[in-house]
Every structure is written in structure tokens, then in C-alpha cells.
Design a protein around this motif. Structure first.
Motif, short mmCIF file in Angstrom:
data_model
loop_
_atom_site.label_atom_id
_atom_site.label_comp_id
_atom_site.label_asym_id
_atom_site.label_seq_id
_atom_site.Cartn_x
_atom_site.Cartn_y
_atom_site.Cartn_z
N TYR A 232 0.88 -0.69 -0.44
CA TYR A 232 0.19 -0.32 -0.18
C TYR A 232 1.04 0.88 -0.05
O TYR A 232 1.80 1.37 0.91
N ASP A 233 0.13 2.26 -0.78
CA ASP A 233 0.69 3.16 -0.69
C ASP A 233 0.54 4.46 0.47
O ASP A 233 -0.75 4.40 0.82
N ILE A 234 1.50 5.46 1.12
CA ILE A 234 0.89 6.25 1.86
C ILE A 234 2.03 7.04 1.53
O ILE A 234 3.29 7.56 1.13
N TYR A 235 1.31 8.18 1.54
CA TYR A 235 1.75 10.31 1.90
C TYR A 235 1.41 10.48 2.46
O TYR A 235 0.98 11.28 3.50
N LEU A 237 3.47 14.79 4.28
CA LEU A 237 4.99 16.37 4.10
C LEU A 237 5.45 15.80 5.87
O LEU A 237 4.08 16.67 6.38
N SER A 238 6.73 16.40 6.15
CA SER A 238 6.92 17.14 7.12
C SER A 238 5.63 18.09 7.13
O SER A 238 4.91 18.82 8.65
N GLU A 239 6.29 20.01 7.08
CA GLU A 239 5.21 20.67 7.01
C GLU A 239 3.98 20.21 7.06
O GLU A 239 3.34 21.39 8.12
N LYS A 301 4.48 21.11 -4.14
CA LYS A 301 5.25 20.70 -5.44
C LYS A 301 5.24 20.00 -5.89
O LYS A 301 5.26 19.26 -6.77
N ASP A 302 4.30 19.08 -5.47
CA ASP A 302 3.98 17.79 -5.59
C ASP A 302 2.77 18.02 -6.32
O ASP A 302 1.75 18.52 -6.58
N ILE A 303 3.09 17.44 -7.71
CA ILE A 303 1.88 17.48 -9.03
C ILE A 303 0.93 15.56 -9.17
O ILE A 303 1.51 14.62 -9.13
O1 DLL Z 1 8.14 12.22 3.48
C1 DLL Z 1 6.76 11.92 5.14
C2 DLL Z 1 6.53 10.68 4.29
C3 DLL Z 1 7.10 9.55 5.06
C4 DLL Z 1 5.95 10.19 3.72
C5 DLL Z 1 6.94 7.93 5.29
C6 DLL Z 1 5.78 8.67 3.43
C7 DLL Z 1 6.20 7.42 4.37
P1 DLL Z 1 9.27 14.19 4.04
O2 DLL Z 1 10.67 14.24 4.52
O3 DLL Z 1 9.29 16.30 3.75
O4 DLL Z 1 8.35 13.92 4.40
O5 DLL Z 1 8.80 14.69 2.06
C8 DLL Z 1 7.95 14.85 1.89
O6 DLL Z 1 8.07 13.55 -0.44
O7 DLL Z 1 6.68 16.35 -1.02
C9 DLL Z 1 6.53 13.62 -1.42
O8 DLL Z 1 7.46 14.60 -2.57
C10 DLL Z 1 7.19 13.10 -1.27
N1 DLL Z 1 6.50 12.03 -0.84
C11 DLL Z 1 6.05 11.45 0.04
N2 DLL Z 1 5.38 9.97 0.05
C12 DLL Z 1 5.04 9.73 -0.92
C13 DLL Z 1 4.51 9.10 -1.81
C14 DLL Z 1 8.28 12.52 4.28
N3 DLL Z 1 3.76 7.59 -0.77
C15 DLL Z 1 8.05 14.60 0.52
N4 DLL Z 1 4.43 8.89 -3.08
C16 DLL Z 1 6.80 14.81 -0.57
C17 DLL Z 1 5.61 9.99 -3.96
C18 DLL Z 1 6.65 11.23 -2.05
N5 DLL Z 1 6.05 11.20 -3.22
#
Ligand code: DLL
Length: 438
Positions: A232-235, A237-239, A301-303
Motif C-alpha cells: 500500500y502507498d502512503i503519502y 510531508l513534514s510541513e 510542489k507535488d503534482i
Molecule cells: O517523506 C513523510 C513520509 C514518511 C511519507 C514516510 C510517507 C512515508 P518529507 O521528508 O517532508 O516527508 O518529504 C515529503 O516526499 O512532498 C513528496 O514529494 C514525497 N513523498 C512522500 N510520500 C510520497 C509517496 C515524508 N507516497 C515529500 N509517493 C513529498 C511519492 C512521496 N512521493
């Protein structure tokens, strides 16, 4: 499959919008009153909290961007007394300066709930052993999923990153049933399991929750085959919070956004105009329950594309597509966010090399690799092999400690890196379909 919070996850849209409107107007008022940055920003755009009554008013508000966090570094956008902040995390910035994000206890509770929703959607239950191989530390991945697992009273295994053999032994001995890590690491684990001659059917793994970097459907199928699980995908961002801003359900065709906490919009990245549902554009989030750092119309900035079509899983939460690309030059290498300008600032600090450099990103054995080629200064003795090796190690160590990523460094002769007539080409990304496409 299992809802964690059925009432919210399946709420009729009208109810959800009413809740969003209420929370939005309250948040807008709070940031206006508590954060000088927002007061100034809203005043400058001629918008006042009284103008924001419903979600339809959202587009009256100005956008915020990562630079705003940098300009107010470290805590300038926090909307609460620092006394109420119980945790901070950080993420990379283009100048090498991190952006800092903070959480109150309530923010942590909300985050845990969002992560629990993701785990439940992947079939997670209290009896599960959740093996977390995202990094623990300032990165949000590790602790985000960890707290989600504890919230659902599952057993969290804080394996963190690295030492692949040990990770596999832990899986075997502790009975890990849900794996959380980047998709590229999941694939690497799968290959290592094969190489070690372990029969995957002897493992208890049944599902994986993978994110933090872009991945494709082909990669999903490969991971599922190699590990014998559903992936499964999970999305996130820290902000905005961290992992769990959106998550995939059993339909595995898009991620449901936790809209009771984050309102998504899609805009044209050039004009800022809000685009109709279904169109591809830049994802923007407004946090409507965050106490410490409630960002308003934050440009990710994510499309992506959004879809409000009914999902077969029964959830009414809007779905976002996989991330289709980025509208800036950020690279994600082994889950670590890297801006070419960060590497550049490391190089500029090193005597004997120039600012002519090239980053070559590739994927070898399903793991991202980064090679940095940089031209030596013309006055560096060309045959000083030892000196070159020392410089390469110095750059490698600096990149490692500043960006948290291990790179191969190659110092090349002056004028060997192709010059461009327009914008300098700093990056060659050979990861084909996995790489940023925009
Ligand atoms: O990557 C948070 C995270 C941790 C998400 C663990 C999922 C699992 P940042 O380091 O702030 O936070 O990076 C955020 O990573 O704007 C996307 O460009 C990219 N990103 C995060 N999840 C996905 C995804 C974490 N499932 C940035 N698919 C975001 C593609 C992702 N890109």
C-alpha cells in the motif's frame, strides 16, 4: 477492509464540508491572531478572517511556500506557545538549513490517528507486529508509523533503517506482519530474503505500507511478488504533518486524504489558479486542526490528480493519485529529499574543486545511487592521485553528514563536464519511470 474511524472515513460529503468549514474559519482566525507572519500576509492580500466562512472561501487566501518556513526559521510560523510544543521534526531545505516543524500533544494524537487509519486500511489490527524501517529521528517516517501502530494497540517494532540482515532476522524472530519502509528498501529487503535462501512463506508478513518517495505500479507488483504481501502507498510531508496525510485502501488505486484535518486543492503551478476536480496540478494543503504549525494553502510542489468519485471501499474521503512528479528540482534519493543546490553549497566550501558539477542518480539492485562528479580547479596538480582521493573522501563525508546520504564522488579534469547554453543541466536521473517526470 477495516476502517479506523468509520464515521469520518465514510461521512457524507455535506457533513465533511460543514466540519471543514467550521475548522477552517477557526484556524484562519487563530493564525491571524497568533502569528505576525499571517497577519501581515492576510492584510497585504486584503483578506480578513471574517471573509473565510466556508471551504468555498479558501481561494481568497494567499499561498504559503517552503521559503516562508525558512524565512521565519526556526519557530516563526508556530501558532502556539513553545511551551505547548511536545515534539519537533525537521526536513531538508535548499540552503542546507532545515525547516523545523512542531507538534502539540493534540497534534501528535491527530497524527497517530491518521497513521492508524492507514494501518487499518492495510488490514492492520491490534494483533499485528508493525515493523517500522523508516528512519527514526528528525525525519517523520519512523515515529509517524510507530505512533500509529501503538494507537491501534498493535506491537510496534522500531527497527529503523540499515543493517538489512538484522532486519530480516528481526522479521523472522519477532513475527513482523506489517512492514513500513520506502518502496525501494522493500524491494531490496525482498531480494536479500531471496539471496539468504529464506522461504518467504515462513515469514508472517502480510502487508506493507510504503511511501516517502515516488514508485510505480510495476514496482508494486514486484514488491508484492518478492515479499508475498499486499503493498500500500502512503503519502505525507513534514510541513503538513508527516506520513498519513493520505493513505491507500484495499482498492490500491489512489490515496484517501484525511480531509477532516487537511483540505486539499489542485492548482496550476504556473498561475496559481484552482483547477477543477480530476485535473492534474500542484497539490496544496490547508491544515485545519493543527495547533503548533497550521499551514494555510501550503504549496507542496507535488503534482497529482484528485478524484471525488465513490470508492468501492466505502470511504468518502477524496482520493489523490500517485505523485506524478514535482514542480521543483527536488530529488528523492533513498527517501531522502535532496536539492542540487545543497550539494552545490558543499562543493563551494571545498578548496581545489569548482562549481561545475553533475549529479547522476541511478537505481542499482533496486536501491537509489547518487554519483557526484565535480571538476577540479585548473590549478590543482592533475597527477596528484592521493590528493584527489583525499578530496573525494572529504566531499563524500560532508555530503553524508549534511544531507544524510551516501554518495560516490568523482573529481574529474577541468572542462570535462558538458556546459549548457541555457539552464545548467545538473542532474541526470537514470531511474526511468521512477524519477521526477515534471
Ligand atoms: O517523506 C513523510 C513520509 C514518511 C511519507 C514516510 C510517507 C512515508 P518529507 O521528508 O517532508 O516527508 O518529504 C515529503 O516526499 O512532498 C513528496 O514529494 C514525497 N513523498 C512522500 N510520500 C510520497 C509517496 C515524508 N507516497 C515529500 N509517493 C513529498 C511519492 C512521496 N512521493
Amino acid at each position: 477492509m477495516g476502517y479506523w474511524n468509520e464515521q469520518i472515513e465514510t461521512a457524507p460529503r455535506s457533513e465533511l464540508e460543514a466540519l471543514q468549514s467550521y475548522r477552517l474559519s477557526r484556524t484562519v482566525r487563530r493564525v491571524y491572531e497568533n502569528v505576525p507572519f499571517y497577519k501581515e500576509l492576510f492584510d497585504r492580500h486584503g483578506v480578513s478572517p471574517a471573509d473565510i466562512r466556508t471551504v468555498q472561501d479558501l481561494s481568497k487566501l494567499p499561498f504559503t511556500v517552503k521559503q516562508d518556513l525558512r524565512d521565519t526559521y526556526p519557530y516563526g510560523l508556530f501558532a502556539t506557545d513553545l511551551e505547548n510544543v511536545v515534539r519537533i521534526h525537521a526536513s531538508s531545505g535548499t540552503t542546507g538549513k532545515q525547516t523545523v516543524v512542531g507538534y502539540t500533544q493534540n497534534d501528535i494524537d491527530v497524527w497517530s490517528e491518521c497513521a492508524a487509519r492507514a494501518l487499518a486500511a492495510a488490514g492492520g489490527k491490534a494483533k499485528d507486529f508493525v515493523h517500522v524501517s523508516y528512519g527514526y529521528g528528525l525525519f517523520t517516517g519512523g515515529m509517524g508509523l510507530h505512533y500509529g501502530a501503538e494507537k491501534m494497540k498493535a506491537t510496534a517494532i522500531p527497527a529503523s533503517v540499515g543493517n538489512t540482515r538484522r532486519q530480516i532476522t528481526i522479521m523472522q524472530d519477532f513475527g513482523s506482519s506489517i512492514l513500513c519502509c520506502t518502496p525501494s528498501y522493500a524491494l531490496y529487503l525482498g531480494e536479500s530474503i531471496e539471496e539468504m535462501g529464506i522461504d518467504k512463506s515462513t515469514l508472517k508478513l502480510k502487508a506493507g505500507i510504503f511511501g516517502a518517495e515516488p514508485w510505480t505500479e510495476e514496482m508494486r507488483r514486484e514488491i508484492e511478488k518478492k515479499l508475498g504481501i499486499k503493498a500500500y502507498d502512503i503519502y505525507g510531508l513534514s510541513e503538513v504533518m508527516g506520513p498519513g496525510v493520505s493513505f491507500e485502501c484495499e482498492c490500491q488505486n489512489g490515496m484517501h486524504i484525511n480531509e477532516d484535518h487537511f483540505i486539499p486543492e489542485i492548482i496550476d503551478p504556473e498561475t496559481g489558479e484552482v483547477l477543477p476536480d480530476g485535473e492534474q496540478g500542484e497539490l496544496v494543503f490547508t491544515c485545519i486542526t493543527k495547533e503548533a504549525l497550521p499551514l494555510i494553502r501550503y504549496r507542496t510542489k507535488d503534482i497529482v490528480r484528485l478524484s471525488k468519485e465513490k470508492c468501492a471501499c466505502g470511504r468518502t474521503l477524496v482520493k489523490m493519485s500517485k505523485v506524478l512528479g514535482r514542480s521543483d528540482d527536488m530529488l528523492i534519493i533513498r527517501g531522502v529529499n535532496v536539492f542540487p543546490s545543497q550539494v552545490e553549497s558543499v562543493l563551494l566550501d571545498i578548496q581545489g574543486v569548482t562549481a561545475n558539477y553533475l549529479l547522476i542518480v541511478d537505481r542499482v539492485n533496486n536501491l537509489d545511487t547518487l554519483e557526484i562528479q565535480v571538476e577540479m580547479s585548473p590549478d590543482m596538480p592533475f597527477d596528484a592521485v592521493r590528493m584527489i582521493e583525499e578530496k573525494e573522501s572529504e566531499i563524500k563525508a560532508k555530503v553524508d553528514s549534511l544531507l544524510g546520504i551516501s554518495a560516490k564522488v568523482r573529481i574529474v579534469s577541468p572542462k570535462t563536464i558538458a556546459r549548457s547554453e541555457g539552464k545548467a543541466k545538473r542532474v541526470i536521473d537514470n531511474r526511468n519511470s521512477y524519477h521526477q517526470t515534471v
